[in-house]
Design a protein around this motif. Structure first.
Motif, PDB file in Angstrom:
ATOM      1  N   GLU A  74       0.825  -1.200   0.000  1.00  0.00           N
ATOM      2  CA  GLU A  74       0.000   0.000   0.000  1.00  0.00           C
ATOM      3  C   GLU A  74       0.863   1.255   0.000  1.00  0.00           C
ATOM      4  OE1 GLU A  74      -2.781  -0.058   3.194  1.00  0.00           O
ATOM      5  OE2 GLU A  74      -3.548  -2.058   2.722  1.00  0.00           O
ATOM      6  N   LEU A  75       1.945   1.216   0.746  1.00  0.00           N
ATOM      7  CA  LEU A  75       2.844   2.364   0.807  1.00  0.00           C
ATOM      8  C   LEU A  75       3.430   2.663  -0.564  1.00  0.00           C
ATOM      9  CD1 LEU A  75       4.492   4.482   2.330  1.00  0.00           C
ATOM     10  CD2 LEU A  75       6.123   2.681   2.922  1.00  0.00           C
ATOM     11  N   LEU A  76       3.931   1.627  -1.253  1.00  0.00           N
ATOM     12  CA  LEU A  76       4.517   1.819  -2.573  1.00  0.00           C
ATOM     13  C   LEU A  76       3.475   2.335  -3.564  1.00  0.00           C
ATOM     14  CD1 LEU A  76       6.923   1.556  -4.478  1.00  0.00           C
ATOM     15  CD2 LEU A  76       6.282  -0.844  -4.831  1.00  0.00           C
ATOM     16  N   SER A  77       2.270   1.778  -3.501  1.00  0.00           N
ATOM     17  CA  SER A  77       1.206   2.186  -4.411  1.00  0.00           C
ATOM     18  C   SER A  77       0.878   3.662  -4.244  1.00  0.00           C
ATOM     19  CB  SER A  77      -0.042   1.330  -4.165  1.00  0.00           C
ATOM     20  OG  SER A  77      -1.133   1.786  -4.923  1.00  0.00           O
ATOM     21  N   GLN A  78       0.731   4.106  -3.009  1.00  0.00           N
ATOM     22  CA  GLN A  78       0.408   5.505  -2.745  1.00  0.00           C
ATOM     23  C   GLN A  78       1.553   6.431  -3.141  1.00  0.00           C
ATOM     24  OE1 GLN A  78      -2.381   7.027  -1.776  1.00  0.00           O
ATOM     25  NE2 GLN A  78      -3.481   5.093  -1.840  1.00  0.00           N
ATOM     26  N   LEU A  79       2.789   5.983  -2.902  1.00  0.00           N
ATOM     27  CA  LEU A  79       3.940   6.798  -3.282  1.00  0.00           C
ATOM     28  C   LEU A  79       3.999   6.991  -4.793  1.00  0.00           C
ATOM     29  CD1 LEU A  79       6.832   5.592  -0.943  1.00  0.00           C
ATOM     30  CD2 LEU A  79       5.860   7.887  -1.062  1.00  0.00           C
ATOM     31  N   LEU A  80       3.782   5.921  -5.535  1.00  0.00           N
ATOM     32  CA  LEU A  80       3.815   6.019  -6.990  1.00  0.00           C
ATOM     33  C   LEU A  80       2.773   7.013  -7.497  1.00  0.00           C
ATOM     34  CD1 LEU A  80       4.296   2.260  -7.954  1.00  0.00           C
ATOM     35  CD2 LEU A  80       5.946   4.105  -8.271  1.00  0.00           C
ATOM     36  N   HIS A  81       1.588   6.937  -6.933  1.00  0.00           N
ATOM     37  CA  HIS A  81       0.518   7.853  -7.353  1.00  0.00           C
ATOM     38  C   HIS A  81       0.887   9.306  -7.054  1.00  0.00           C
ATOM     39  CE1 HIS A  81      -3.492   9.516  -7.976  1.00  0.00           C
ATOM     40  NE2 HIS A  81      -3.382  10.074  -6.789  1.00  0.00           N
ATOM     41  N   ASN A  82       1.329   9.561  -5.824  1.00  0.00           N
ATOM     42  CA  ASN A  82       1.604  10.932  -5.413  1.00  0.00           C
ATOM     43  C   ASN A  82       2.873  11.493  -6.058  1.00  0.00           C
ATOM     44  OD1 ASN A  82      -0.640  11.303  -3.677  1.00  0.00           O
ATOM     45  ND2 ASN A  82       0.369  10.113  -2.097  1.00  0.00           N
ATOM     46  N   LEU A  83       3.889  10.657  -6.209  1.00  0.00           N
ATOM     47  CA  LEU A  83       5.137  11.148  -6.798  1.00  0.00           C
ATOM     48  C   LEU A  83       4.987  11.429  -8.283  1.00  0.00           C
ATOM     49  CD1 LEU A  83       7.863   8.974  -5.014  1.00  0.00           C
ATOM     50  CD2 LEU A  83       7.242  11.361  -4.590  1.00  0.00           C
ATOM     51  N   ASN A  84       4.078  10.740  -8.936  1.00  0.00           N
ATOM     52  CA  ASN A  84       3.821  11.033 -10.343  1.00  0.00           C
ATOM     53  C   ASN A  84       3.386  12.491 -10.505  1.00  0.00           C
ATOM     54  OD1 ASN A  84       3.514   9.922 -13.131  1.00  0.00           O
ATOM     55  ND2 ASN A  84       1.393  10.572 -12.815  1.00  0.00           N
ATOM     56  N   ASN A  85       2.539  12.966  -9.611  1.00  0.00           N
ATOM     57  CA  ASN A  85       2.102  14.360  -9.650  1.00  0.00           C
ATOM     58  C   ASN A  85       3.243  15.322  -9.319  1.00  0.00           C
ATOM     59  OD1 ASN A  85      -0.541  13.510 -10.215  1.00  0.00           O
ATOM     60  ND2 ASN A  85      -1.052  13.349  -8.036  1.00  0.00           N
ATOM     61  N   VAL A  86       4.090  14.928  -8.373  1.00  0.00           N
ATOM     62  CA  VAL A  86       5.223  15.769  -7.980  1.00  0.00           C
ATOM     63  C   VAL A  86       6.203  15.936  -9.135  1.00  0.00           C
ATOM     64  CG1 VAL A  86       7.265  15.857  -6.488  1.00  0.00           C
ATOM     65  CG2 VAL A  86       5.037  15.284  -5.515  1.00  0.00           C
ATOM     66  N   ILE A  87       6.493  14.856  -9.829  1.00  0.00           N
ATOM     67  CA  ILE A  87       7.420  14.918 -10.963  1.00  0.00           C
ATOM     68  C   ILE A  87       6.854  15.822 -12.056  1.00  0.00           C
ATOM     69  CG2 ILE A  87       8.532  13.586 -12.800  1.00  0.00           C
ATOM     70  CD1 ILE A  87       9.709  13.115 -10.027  1.00  0.00           C
ATOM     71  N   ASN A  88       5.577  15.702 -12.320  1.00  0.00           N
ATOM     72  CA  ASN A  88       4.952  16.556 -13.336  1.00  0.00           C
ATOM     73  C   ASN A  88       5.046  18.034 -12.962  1.00  0.00           C
ATOM     74  OD1 ASN A  88       4.146  14.545 -15.167  1.00  0.00           O
ATOM     75  ND2 ASN A  88       2.286  14.103 -13.985  1.00  0.00           N
ATOM     76  N   ALA A  89       4.927  18.323 -11.670  1.00  0.00           N
ATOM     77  CA  ALA A  89       4.989  19.717 -11.217  1.00  0.00           C
ATOM     78  C   ALA A  89       6.423  20.228 -11.148  1.00  0.00           C
ATOM     79  CB  ALA A  89       4.322  19.841  -9.844  1.00  0.00           C
TER      80      ALA A  89
END
Length: 373
Positions: A74-89
């Protein structure tokens, strides 16, 4: 590519930010060449205190309320989702991660999907035991599979990477940034209220124990052993900064509490910790970073684990593996307290993790790499 180069640093634990801090500090001194983007993926008190101690301003903070679960999936899944937005920004030119935490694995996957170069600080460490330490061993292997630049702390780490067929032209032996921290942190005139409570003729055992796989029976064995050692040596004090896991706090208070020569304290900032470690007689730990720092501090270290990915320090004699077996720990501490020759051998062991200039070497390598892109 022309400077300033935008480099994104990701970290979710105290250990990660401490490893990356020397590099970040150097970049902050040269804003014409570097632009840093700091991303925090954790919200623990330890991490927040460390960021405040380092005076780092976070550019992006991943919402930790959604990833507080101890379930790694669950931790990895949430990190992937949130970091995708961070990288885009953030739109970095390069991403830097350190070590083997879940953040490093998540960042390596995100960098791959976005075609962004990834640098791995402390690359190539291995036990080659798939589940030990868990999940760290597989995290670092997978991160190395996706990295573009490998900053290996030792020739042994480099050889591991070469054996796994990573490209030799992308592997650099830089030393470990933890030694940079030691060199910049030690203070000759250091004082601390805790040290002032301990008689000058007493010998200090400084212990850290925080690995989740040691909580429970292994930790109970070690705590009982350490209390026995203190009770049978009237000139020995134990200092134990307690990691804020509820079960660890409970066990420490139950087994080690209520003894005038056992000092249960909250975690120290890194400056105070290293300076107290330098004034201790023996260090005991199950962590990774202190295995690197102990030889640079010239203090013998007993490792409360059954294996290590930092075998260099064991081979050179500065670290001894004792695991969590009471008899083995008792014998090792007794030997160091009573055998001056053995103590001096460990104290004077060679430092295998570099000369304290790893961060400078890493910066030069990154600058050349990005310049050619």
């Amino acid at each position: 590519m022309q400077p300033p180069y935008k480099v994104m640093f990701l970290f979710g634990t105290r250990a990660e930010v401490l490893k990356l801090a020397p590099i970040i500090n150097l970049m902050h001194r040269d804003t014409g060449t570097w632009q840093t983007v700091l991303v925090s993926t954790g919200d623990s008190q330890l991490l927040n205190d460390t960021l405040a101690y380092l005076n780092f301003k976070i550019d992006f903070s991943v919402d930790a309320s959604n990833i507080a679960s101890t379930n790694e999936v669950e931790l990895l899944s949430q990190l992937l989702h949130n970091l995708n937005n961070v990288i885009n920004a953030g739109q970095p030119d390069m991403i830097l991660v350190a070590g083997d935490a879940t953040t490093s694995l998540a960042a390596s996957l995100i960098s791959f999907y976005h075609h962004i170069s990834l640098g791995h600080v402390e690359a190539g460490l291995r036990t080659y035991e798939r589940y030990s330490p868990f999940p760290d061993e597989m995290h670092r292997r997978l991160t190395d599979n996706l990295a573009d630049l490998y900053f290996a702390p030792t020739t042994r780490a480099r050889d591991n990477l070469l054996q796994e067929h990573h490209p030799a032209k992308r592997i650099y032996v830089t030393g470990n940034t933890s030694i940079d921290n030691v060199n910049h942190t030690l203070q000759g005139d250091f004082t601390h209220p805790l040290l002032q409570k301990i008689p000058e003729n007493h010998r200090i055992l400084l212990m850290t124990m925080r690995r989740k796989d040691n909580i429970g029976s292994p930790m109970k064995r070690v705590f009982h052993t350490m209390r026995d050692i203190v009770e049978t040596n009237s000139n020995v004090d134990l200092i134990f900064p307690i990691y804020p896991y509820p079960e660890e706090v409970s066990l420490a208070n139950e087994i080690l509490g209520d003894h005038e020569r056992i000092h249960l304290i909250e975690p120290l900032n890194h400056h105070d910790f290293l300076n107290i470690a330098a004034r201790s007689t023996i260090l005991l730990t199950d962590s990774g970073g202190l295995q690197e720092e102990a030889p640079a501090l010239h203090r013998p270290l007993l490792l409360l684990r059954d294996e290590t990915e930092r075998q260099e320090a064991v081979s050179l004699g500065g670290v001894k593996i004792v695991g969590t077996d009471p008899t083995t720990i008792q014998q090792a501490v007794f030997e160091l307290l009573n055998d001056e020759k053995k103590y001096r051998q460990m104290e004077q062991a060679e430092v295998p993790f570099g000369d304290g200039h790893a961060s400078e070497k890493i910066l030069k390598i990154i600058a050349k790499y990005l310049q050619l892109k």
